[in-house]
Design a protein around this motif. Structure first.
Motif, mmCIF file in Angstrom:
data_model
loop_
_atom_site.group_PDB
_atom_site.id
_atom_site.type_symbol
_atom_site.label_atom_id
_atom_site.label_comp_id
_atom_site.label_asym_id
_atom_site.label_seq_id
_atom_site.Cartn_x
_atom_site.Cartn_y
_atom_site.Cartn_z
ATOM 1 N N SER A 1 -9.152 -4.878 -3.069
ATOM 2 C CA SER A 1 -7.864 -5.382 -3.539
ATOM 3 C C SER A 1 -7.669 -5.042 -5.013
ATOM 4 N N SER B 1 -6.786 -2.290 8.174
ATOM 5 C CA SER B 1 -6.410 -3.149 9.301
ATOM 6 C C SER B 1 -4.924 -3.501 9.277
ATOM 7 N N LYS B 2 -4.254 -3.214 8.154
ATOM 8 C CA LYS B 2 -2.814 -3.442 8.026
ATOM 9 C C LYS B 2 -2.090 -2.102 8.030
ATOM 10 N N PRO B 3 -0.805 -2.112 8.399
ATOM 11 C CA PRO B 3 -0.055 -0.841 8.371
ATOM 12 C C PRO B 3 -0.042 -0.247 6.963
ATOM 13 N N LYS C 1 1.336 1.365 3.635
ATOM 14 C CA LYS C 1 2.578 1.286 2.880
ATOM 15 C C LYS C 1 2.537 2.334 1.778
ATOM 16 N N ARG D 1 -4.670 -1.747 0.036
ATOM 17 C CA ARG D 1 -4.404 -2.488 1.272
ATOM 18 C C ARG D 1 -5.433 -2.086 2.328
ATOM 19 N N ARG E 1 -15.903 -2.793 6.765
ATOM 20 C CA ARG E 1 -14.735 -1.912 6.790
ATOM 21 C C ARG E 1 -15.140 -0.455 7.024
#
Length: 273
Positions: A33, A235-237, A239, A232, A47
Protein backbone atom coordinates in the motif's frame (compact mmCIF):
# COMPACT_ATOMS: atom_id res chain seq x y z
CA UNK A 1 7.02 -26.29 -32.83
CA UNK A 2 5.76 -25.13 -29.41
CA UNK A 3 3.47 -22.10 -29.43
CA UNK A 4 4.81 -18.90 -27.88
CA UNK A 5 2.41 -17.24 -25.45
CA UNK A 6 2.49 -14.24 -23.15
CA UNK A 7 0.56 -13.04 -20.11
CA UNK A 8 0.35 -9.75 -18.20
CA UNK A 9 0.31 -9.63 -14.40
CA UNK A 10 0.19 -5.93 -13.56
CA UNK A 11 2.77 -3.12 -13.77
CA UNK A 12 5.44 -4.50 -16.16
CA UNK A 13 5.17 -8.14 -15.14
CA UNK A 14 5.14 -10.18 -18.34
CA UNK A 15 5.33 -13.97 -18.61
CA UNK A 16 6.69 -15.42 -21.85
CA UNK A 17 6.30 -19.19 -22.22
CA UNK A 18 6.21 -22.02 -24.74
CA UNK A 19 4.63 -24.39 -22.23
CA UNK A 20 7.99 -25.84 -21.21
CA UNK A 21 10.46 -22.97 -21.00
CA UNK A 22 9.38 -19.69 -19.40
CA UNK A 23 10.82 -16.34 -18.41
CA UNK A 24 9.15 -13.65 -16.32
CA UNK A 25 9.89 -9.95 -16.28
CA UNK A 26 10.04 -8.43 -12.76
CA UNK A 27 7.43 -10.51 -10.91
CA UNK A 28 6.28 -7.66 -8.63
CA UNK A 29 3.21 -9.15 -6.96
CA UNK A 30 3.26 -7.92 -3.34
CA UNK A 31 2.14 -4.40 -4.32
CA UNK A 32 2.46 -2.76 -0.87
CA UNK A 33 0.00 0.00 0.00
CA UNK A 34 0.99 3.65 -0.27
CA UNK A 35 1.26 3.73 3.52
CA UNK A 36 3.77 0.88 3.46
CA UNK A 37 5.59 2.49 0.56
CA UNK A 38 6.03 5.55 2.76
CA UNK A 39 7.46 3.48 5.63
CA UNK A 40 9.01 0.04 5.01
CA UNK A 41 8.23 -2.78 2.62
CA UNK A 42 8.92 -6.49 2.27
CA UNK A 43 7.76 -9.25 -0.08
CA UNK A 44 4.34 -10.75 0.73
CA UNK A 45 4.67 -14.51 0.26
CA UNK A 46 0.92 -15.07 0.15
CA UNK A 47 0.43 -12.59 -2.68
CA UNK A 48 3.42 -13.99 -4.56
CA UNK A 49 2.11 -17.56 -4.30
CA UNK A 50 -1.35 -16.52 -5.47
CA UNK A 51 0.01 -14.62 -8.48
CA UNK A 52 2.16 -17.55 -9.56
CA UNK A 53 -0.87 -19.80 -9.22
CA UNK A 54 -2.98 -17.46 -11.37
CA UNK A 55 -0.24 -17.43 -14.00
CA UNK A 56 0.02 -21.22 -13.87
CA UNK A 57 3.72 -20.98 -13.06
CA UNK A 58 5.59 -23.57 -11.01
CA UNK A 59 8.96 -23.32 -12.75
CA UNK A 60 10.78 -20.51 -14.54
CA UNK A 61 14.08 -20.38 -16.36
CA UNK A 62 14.73 -16.73 -15.50
CA UNK A 63 13.32 -13.72 -13.72
CA UNK A 64 14.46 -10.64 -15.68
CA UNK A 65 14.53 -7.35 -13.76
CA UNK A 66 14.04 -4.23 -15.88
CA UNK A 67 15.50 -1.94 -13.19
CA UNK A 68 15.81 -1.97 -9.44
CA UNK A 69 12.98 0.25 -8.21
CA UNK A 70 10.65 -1.26 -5.63
CA UNK A 71 7.83 -1.79 -8.15
CA UNK A 72 10.09 -4.00 -10.25
CA UNK A 73 12.60 -5.77 -8.00
CA UNK A 74 10.89 -6.14 -4.60
CA UNK A 75 9.74 -9.72 -5.14
CA UNK A 76 12.11 -10.81 -7.89
CA UNK A 77 14.68 -12.66 -5.74
CA UNK A 78 11.88 -14.51 -3.92
CA UNK A 79 10.06 -15.42 -7.15
CA UNK A 80 13.33 -16.68 -8.63
CA UNK A 81 14.02 -18.89 -5.62
CA UNK A 82 10.47 -20.29 -5.51
CA UNK A 83 10.53 -21.20 -9.21
CA UNK A 84 14.12 -22.42 -9.52
CA UNK A 85 14.94 -19.53 -11.83
CA UNK A 86 18.09 -17.56 -12.44
CA UNK A 87 17.68 -13.97 -11.31
CA UNK A 88 18.99 -11.75 -14.10
CA UNK A 89 19.62 -8.02 -13.99
CA UNK A 90 22.05 -5.34 -12.92
CA UNK A 91 24.57 -5.21 -10.08
CA UNK A 92 21.92 -3.24 -8.15
CA UNK A 93 19.51 -6.16 -8.48
CA UNK A 94 22.25 -8.46 -7.20
CA UNK A 95 22.56 -6.29 -4.06
CA UNK A 96 18.85 -6.80 -3.41
CA UNK A 97 19.25 -10.57 -3.75
CA UNK A 98 22.24 -10.51 -1.39
CA UNK A 99 20.37 -8.44 1.18
CA UNK A 100 17.54 -10.97 1.23
CA UNK A 101 20.01 -13.67 2.29
CA UNK A 102 19.85 -15.32 -1.14
CA UNK A 103 23.40 -14.70 -2.32
CA UNK A 104 23.87 -18.42 -3.01
CA UNK A 105 20.96 -18.46 -5.47
CA UNK A 106 21.71 -18.24 -9.23
CA UNK A 107 22.30 -14.76 -10.64
CA UNK A 108 23.36 -13.51 -14.07
CA UNK A 109 24.45 -9.94 -14.64
CA UNK A 110 22.99 -8.67 -17.88
CA UNK A 111 25.17 -6.63 -20.23
CA UNK A 112 23.38 -4.55 -22.89
CA UNK A 113 23.82 -6.11 -26.31
CA UNK A 114 25.07 -9.44 -24.97
CA UNK A 115 22.55 -12.28 -25.44
CA UNK A 116 21.86 -14.70 -22.59
CA UNK A 117 20.32 -18.16 -22.93
CA UNK A 118 17.50 -19.21 -20.61
CA UNK A 119 15.77 -22.45 -21.55
CA UNK A 120 14.53 -22.15 -25.13
CA UNK A 121 14.84 -18.36 -25.04
CA UNK A 122 17.61 -16.03 -26.13
CA UNK A 123 17.29 -12.83 -24.13
CA UNK A 124 19.13 -9.77 -25.37
CA UNK A 125 19.17 -6.95 -22.83
CA UNK A 126 19.06 -3.53 -24.48
CA UNK A 127 20.12 -0.25 -22.91
CA UNK A 128 17.07 1.72 -21.76
CA UNK A 129 16.21 4.85 -19.80
CA UNK A 130 13.84 5.33 -16.92
CA UNK A 131 10.83 7.54 -17.56
CA UNK A 132 11.12 11.26 -16.77
CA UNK A 133 11.25 12.25 -13.12
CA UNK A 134 13.14 9.28 -11.67
CA UNK A 135 12.61 9.74 -7.91
CA UNK A 136 15.24 7.25 -6.74
CA UNK A 137 18.15 7.45 -9.20
CA UNK A 138 21.56 5.89 -8.72
CA UNK A 139 23.05 2.49 -7.95
CA UNK A 140 22.40 0.17 -5.02
CA UNK A 141 25.84 -0.34 -3.51
CA UNK A 142 24.99 -2.13 -0.24
CA UNK A 143 22.79 -5.21 0.33
CA UNK A 144 19.13 -4.28 0.90
CA UNK A 145 17.94 -5.65 4.25
CA UNK A 146 14.26 -6.29 4.91
CA UNK A 147 12.03 -4.56 5.74
CA UNK A 148 13.44 -1.71 3.68
CA UNK A 149 12.41 1.77 2.69
CA UNK A 150 11.20 2.20 -0.87
CA UNK A 151 14.07 4.67 -1.36
CA UNK A 152 16.56 1.86 -0.74
CA UNK A 153 15.57 0.43 -4.14
CA UNK A 154 17.49 2.71 -6.49
CA UNK A 155 17.19 2.48 -10.25
CA UNK A 156 20.49 0.87 -11.19
CA UNK A 157 20.82 -0.02 -14.86
CA UNK A 158 17.66 0.04 -17.00
CA UNK A 159 17.00 -2.60 -19.63
CA UNK A 160 14.56 -3.49 -22.35
CA UNK A 161 14.35 -7.23 -23.05
CA UNK A 162 14.29 -8.72 -26.53
CA UNK A 163 13.11 -12.29 -25.94
CA UNK A 164 13.67 -14.54 -28.96
CA UNK A 165 12.31 -18.06 -29.48
CA UNK A 166 12.03 -20.31 -32.55
CA UNK A 167 8.28 -19.56 -32.56
CA UNK A 168 8.56 -15.77 -32.41
CA UNK A 169 9.91 -12.80 -30.49
CA UNK A 170 8.72 -10.46 -27.76
CA UNK A 171 10.04 -7.09 -26.62
CA UNK A 172 9.32 -6.00 -23.05
CA UNK A 173 10.10 -2.29 -22.74
CA UNK A 174 9.09 -1.40 -19.19
CA UNK A 175 9.90 2.33 -18.89
CA UNK A 176 8.31 5.07 -20.96
CA UNK A 177 11.50 6.51 -22.36
CA UNK A 178 13.98 5.60 -25.08
CA UNK A 179 17.59 5.64 -26.13
CA UNK A 180 17.56 6.92 -29.73
CA UNK A 181 18.35 4.08 -32.14
CA UNK A 182 18.81 1.49 -29.39
CA UNK A 183 16.33 -0.93 -30.98
CA UNK A 184 17.63 -0.60 -34.53
CA UNK A 185 18.16 -4.03 -36.05
CA UNK A 186 15.82 -5.80 -33.65
CA UNK A 187 12.46 -7.23 -34.73
CA UNK A 188 9.65 -8.28 -32.42
CA UNK A 189 6.18 -9.66 -33.12
CA UNK A 190 4.78 -8.52 -29.78
CA UNK A 191 5.75 -5.48 -27.70
CA UNK A 192 4.79 -4.87 -24.10
CA UNK A 193 5.32 -1.13 -23.99
CA UNK A 194 5.68 0.88 -20.79
CA UNK A 195 3.44 3.95 -20.76
CA UNK A 196 3.71 5.24 -17.18
CA UNK A 197 4.02 9.06 -17.29
CA UNK A 198 4.01 9.15 -21.11
CA UNK A 199 0.70 10.99 -20.83
CA UNK A 200 2.49 13.88 -19.14
CA UNK A 201 4.79 14.33 -22.13
CA UNK A 202 3.98 16.24 -25.31
CA UNK A 203 2.20 14.62 -28.23
CA UNK A 204 5.36 15.06 -30.30
CA UNK A 205 7.36 13.15 -27.66
CA UNK A 206 4.81 10.30 -27.63
CA UNK A 207 5.00 10.03 -31.41
CA UNK A 208 8.80 9.78 -31.21
CA UNK A 209 8.49 7.21 -28.42
CA UNK A 210 6.23 5.01 -30.55
CA UNK A 211 8.58 5.25 -33.54
CA UNK A 212 11.64 4.39 -31.41
CA UNK A 213 9.96 1.33 -29.85
CA UNK A 214 6.98 -0.38 -31.45
CA UNK A 215 7.72 1.17 -34.83
CA UNK A 216 11.42 0.37 -34.73
CA UNK A 217 10.86 -3.37 -34.20
CA UNK A 218 7.93 -3.73 -36.62
CA UNK A 219 5.52 -4.91 -33.95
CA UNK A 220 2.24 -6.50 -35.02
CA UNK A 221 0.83 -6.54 -31.50
CA UNK A 222 1.34 -3.86 -28.81
CA UNK A 223 0.17 -4.18 -25.22
CA UNK A 224 0.72 -1.08 -23.04
CA UNK A 225 1.98 -1.83 -19.51
CA UNK A 226 2.88 0.06 -16.32
CA UNK A 227 -0.37 2.03 -16.45
CA UNK A 228 -2.03 0.57 -13.34
CA UNK A 229 -1.93 1.87 -9.76
CA UNK A 230 0.73 -0.52 -8.46
CA UNK A 231 -0.19 -0.11 -4.78
CA UNK A 232 -3.55 -1.86 -5.23
CA UNK A 233 -3.51 -5.63 -4.64
CA UNK A 234 -4.03 -7.90 -7.62
CA UNK A 235 -7.09 -9.35 -5.86
CA UNK A 236 -8.89 -6.12 -6.83
CA UNK A 237 -9.61 -4.88 -10.36
CA UNK A 238 -6.77 -2.88 -11.87
CA UNK A 239 -7.19 0.89 -11.93
CA UNK A 240 -5.27 3.35 -14.06
CA UNK A 241 -2.77 5.65 -12.42
CA UNK A 242 -4.41 8.85 -11.15
CA UNK A 243 -4.24 11.94 -13.34
CA UNK A 244 -1.71 13.43 -10.92
CA UNK A 245 0.73 10.75 -12.12
CA UNK A 246 -0.26 10.15 -15.73
CA UNK A 247 -2.85 10.55 -18.49
CA UNK A 248 -3.36 7.15 -20.10
CA UNK A 249 -6.09 8.51 -22.36
CA UNK A 250 -3.68 10.96 -23.99
CA UNK A 251 -1.12 8.21 -24.58
CA UNK A 252 -3.64 5.81 -26.07
CA UNK A 253 -5.03 8.52 -28.35
CA UNK A 254 -1.55 9.10 -29.77
CA UNK A 255 -0.82 5.40 -30.14
CA UNK A 256 -4.17 4.66 -31.78
CA UNK A 257 -3.44 7.27 -34.43
CA UNK A 258 -0.05 5.69 -35.17
CA UNK A 259 -0.96 2.00 -34.86
CA UNK A 260 -1.81 1.41 -38.50
CA UNK A 261 -2.46 -2.33 -38.86
CA UNK A 262 -1.18 -3.01 -35.32
CA UNK A 263 -3.26 -4.88 -32.74
CA UNK A 264 -3.18 -2.28 -29.94
CA UNK A 265 -5.08 -2.88 -26.69
CA UNK A 266 -4.54 -2.87 -22.95
CA UNK A 267 -3.67 -6.39 -21.80
CA UNK A 268 -6.10 -8.39 -19.71
CA UNK A 269 -4.77 -9.50 -16.32
CA UNK A 270 -3.61 -13.16 -16.23
CA UNK A 271 -4.80 -13.91 -19.79
CA UNK A 272 -2.46 -16.01 -21.93
CA UNK A 273 -2.32 -14.61 -25.46
Amino acid sequence: MPELRTAFAGVSNVLVTDGTSAVLVDGFFSRPSLLKMATRVAPDRGRIDEALRRLGVAKLDAVLVAHSHVDHVLDAPVVARLTGATLAGSPSTRKVQEGYGLAAEPFEELVPGTPAEFGAFTVTPIDARHSAGDRVPGEITEPVRLPATAKAFKTGRCYSFHIAHPAGSVLVHASANFVPGALAGHRADVVYLGVGQAGKQTGEWRERYWRETAGAVGARTVRPVHWDAFWRPLSKPLKVLPKAFDDLGATMATFERLADGVDLALPELWKLE
